[in-house]
Design an enzyme around this catalytic site. Structure first.
Site, PDB file in Angstrom:
ATOM      1  N   MET A 129       0.826  -1.207   0.000  1.00  0.00           N
ATOM      2  CA  MET A 129       0.000   0.000   0.000  1.00  0.00           C
ATOM      3  C   MET A 129       0.863   1.260   0.000  1.00  0.00           C
ATOM      4  O   MET A 129       0.697   2.142  -0.833  1.00  0.00           O
ATOM      5  CB  MET A 129      -0.920   0.006   1.230  1.00  0.00           C
ATOM      6  CG  MET A 129      -1.974  -1.074   1.236  1.00  0.00           C
ATOM      7  SD  MET A 129      -2.831  -1.230   2.836  1.00  0.00           S
ATOM      8  CE  MET A 129      -3.392   0.434   3.137  1.00  0.00           C
ATOM      9  N   PRO A 132       6.477   6.076  -1.465  1.00  0.00           N
ATOM     10  CA  PRO A 132       7.328   7.165  -0.982  1.00  0.00           C
ATOM     11  C   PRO A 132       6.565   8.462  -0.734  1.00  0.00           C
ATOM     12  O   PRO A 132       6.938   9.250   0.140  1.00  0.00           O
ATOM     13  CB  PRO A 132       8.354   7.324  -2.112  1.00  0.00           C
ATOM     14  CG  PRO A 132       8.462   5.945  -2.702  1.00  0.00           C
ATOM     15  CD  PRO A 132       7.073   5.380  -2.629  1.00  0.00           C
ATOM     16  N   ALA A 182     -10.339   8.029  -5.104  1.00  0.00           N
ATOM     17  CA  ALA A 182     -10.378   6.823  -4.276  1.00  0.00           C
ATOM     18  C   ALA A 182     -11.169   5.695  -4.926  1.00  0.00           C
ATOM     19  O   ALA A 182     -10.861   4.517  -4.759  1.00  0.00           O
ATOM     20  CB  ALA A 182     -10.965   7.149  -2.911  1.00  0.00           C
ATOM     21  N   GLN A 246      -9.767  -4.362  11.751  1.00  0.00           N
ATOM     22  CA  GLN A 246      -9.162  -5.611  12.192  1.00  0.00           C
ATOM     23  C   GLN A 246      -7.640  -5.503  12.211  1.00  0.00           C
ATOM     24  O   GLN A 246      -6.982  -6.009  13.135  1.00  0.00           O
ATOM     25  CB  GLN A 246      -9.600  -6.756  11.279  1.00  0.00           C
ATOM     26  CG  GLN A 246      -9.097  -8.123  11.721  1.00  0.00           C
ATOM     27  CD  GLN A 246      -9.819  -9.244  11.005  1.00  0.00           C
ATOM     28  OE1 GLN A 246     -11.023  -9.411  11.145  1.00  0.00           O
ATOM     29  NE2 GLN A 246      -9.087 -10.020  10.220  1.00  0.00           N
ATOM     30  N   GLU A 247      -7.061  -4.845  11.210  1.00  0.00           N
ATOM     31  CA  GLU A 247      -5.609  -4.670  11.185  1.00  0.00           C
ATOM     32  C   GLU A 247      -5.147  -3.861  12.391  1.00  0.00           C
ATOM     33  O   GLU A 247      -4.109  -4.161  13.000  1.00  0.00           O
ATOM     34  CB  GLU A 247      -5.193  -3.972   9.883  1.00  0.00           C
ATOM     35  CG  GLU A 247      -5.425  -4.806   8.626  1.00  0.00           C
ATOM     36  CD  GLU A 247      -5.134  -4.026   7.361  1.00  0.00           C
ATOM     37  OE1 GLU A 247      -4.210  -3.188   7.373  1.00  0.00           O
ATOM     38  OE2 GLU A 247      -5.838  -4.234   6.358  1.00  0.00           O
TER      39      GLU A 247
END
Length: 382
Positions: A129, A132, A182, A246-247
């Protein structure tokens, strides 16, 4: 005996899994940690051992090679591993994120093609994901994929990728329609072994978490088969947002276990360390400092348990998951800093557990969305 009053959600087969996993990690982590840190990655043999024991993809259905459990079992394995204070093994990304994405959003053919080998440890997963110029702001992703007659042509780069040096299967967030912002972000699965134009940078030199496999990845006209699109085109951002609670809960588990470990090793240390005619623990200031740390650790555990219970029953909402992530990681750093100070000069030596905990903890306030972003998400809900 496992004190389930500390983890009221860990009962039945989850408690049995915790005992088995703890026994395995008790043997393997002390024997391998130094080598993992020196080589900057965990050995493939360790992944395969974990696969044989059922410690990979625990929440994936058995028909796809997984453990047939739920997030409860994934969280239990994370608890058992994190209590050692090691941050080398990227299973939270492999099983808790990548396998979960494929299990939830993949086609039946994709699940059957990838999940059994992820469960065995033959394939290691990564999620690409961060870029830089695009970290917490996922809408700023510049990596692009253009549909052609042969498949998707992928170009761009990713940085700070967990399991990046070893991953065989990489879920890449990319823009497939820049005009939609998005809603133009999609997820493509790159099979690294057969991906011409895909290269990895050297292992990144980090302040802590030295055994963790973290790399920069480059995609130069990488042709990704059409059937490797995960979910629908343009749904990538929504899929990532759905999985973030959840992450962040997984990050919270790691933070709380590190906080508890810091308190434990420091209490042991000050009871043995002698100074000024007695042990450090005899000094009121030391006892008060530990009392504060113990209180913060207890409150952190209670909050984590509440978040776990909610997530297992109805799913954790985004603002609460943001609270879980920022507050627990901040408390972790506060407690570990106090505990390191109580070690004196020895706390600065890497041979001591507290020094490793200190160096490893700092990144948790950054990854998974910076803590400043978490506060913004909470503020928007008020």
């Amino acid at each position: 005996m496992i004190d389930t009053t500390v983890r009221p959600w860990m009962t039945g087969d989850a408690a049995d899994l915790f005992a088995m996993a703890t026994d395995f990690f008790d043997r393997e982590i002390p024997a391998n940690r130094e080598r993992w840190e020196a080589q900057r990655h965990v050995d493939r043999d360790f992944w395969l051992k974990c696969g044989e024991l059922g410690l990979l993809c625990a929440s994936i259905p058995e028909e796809y090679g997984g453990g047939g459990g739920s997030f409860l079992h994934q969280a239990t394995i994370q608890e058992a591993y994190a209590r050692h204070g090691d941050r080398s093994w990227g299973n939270s990304m492999h099983s808790g994120v990548v396998a979960d994405y494929i299990g939830n959003y993949g086609t039946d053919e994709q699940r059957r093609r990838w999940l059994p080998k992820m469960a065995s440890g033959e394939l290691i997963g990564a999620l690409a994901m961060t870029e830089p110029s695009a970290g917490s702001d996922l809408k700023a992703i510049r990596t692009k994929a253009v549909r052609t007659d042969q498949g998707w042509l992928l170009n761009g780069s990713k940085i700070f990728i967990t399991n990046g040096g070893s991953a065989d299967l990489i879920v890449v967030a990319c823009s497939t329609d820049p005009s939609k912002g998005a809603k133009g972000i999609s997820l493509l699965v790159v099979e690294a072994q057969d991906a011409a134009g895909f290269t990895r940078g050297r292992p990144l030199e980090k302040i802590g978490q030295h055994g963790a496999d973290t790399n920069e990845l480059f995609f130069d006209d990488v042709l990704v088969p059409e059937e490797n699109l995960l979910g629908e085109e343009g749904d990538g951002f929504a899929m990532m947002m759905n999985k973030l609670p959840q992450e962040r809960l997984i990050v919270g588990i790691t933070a709380v276990t590190a906080t508890e470990l810091a308190l434990s090793v420091t209490t042991d240390y000050v009871k043995q360390r002698e100074a000024f005619g007695g042990t450090l623990f005899d000094k009121q200031h030391i006892r008060f400092e530990l009392a504060e740390c113990a209180t913060l650790a207890r409150v952190a555990r209670v909050f984590l348990n509440a978040c776990m219970t909610t997530h297992l029953s109805s799913g954790l909402d985004l603002p609460t998951s943001a609270m879980c992530k920022w507050w627990l990681t901040d408390i972790q750093c506060q407690v570990i800093d106090k505990c390191l100070q109580l070690h004196g000069g020895y706390g600065y030596m890497t041979e001591y557990t507290i020094a490793r905990l200190y160096a490893d903890a700092r990144a948790q306030r950054i990854y998974g969305g910076t803590n400043e972003i978490q506060k913004e998400l909470i503020a928007r809900s008020l």
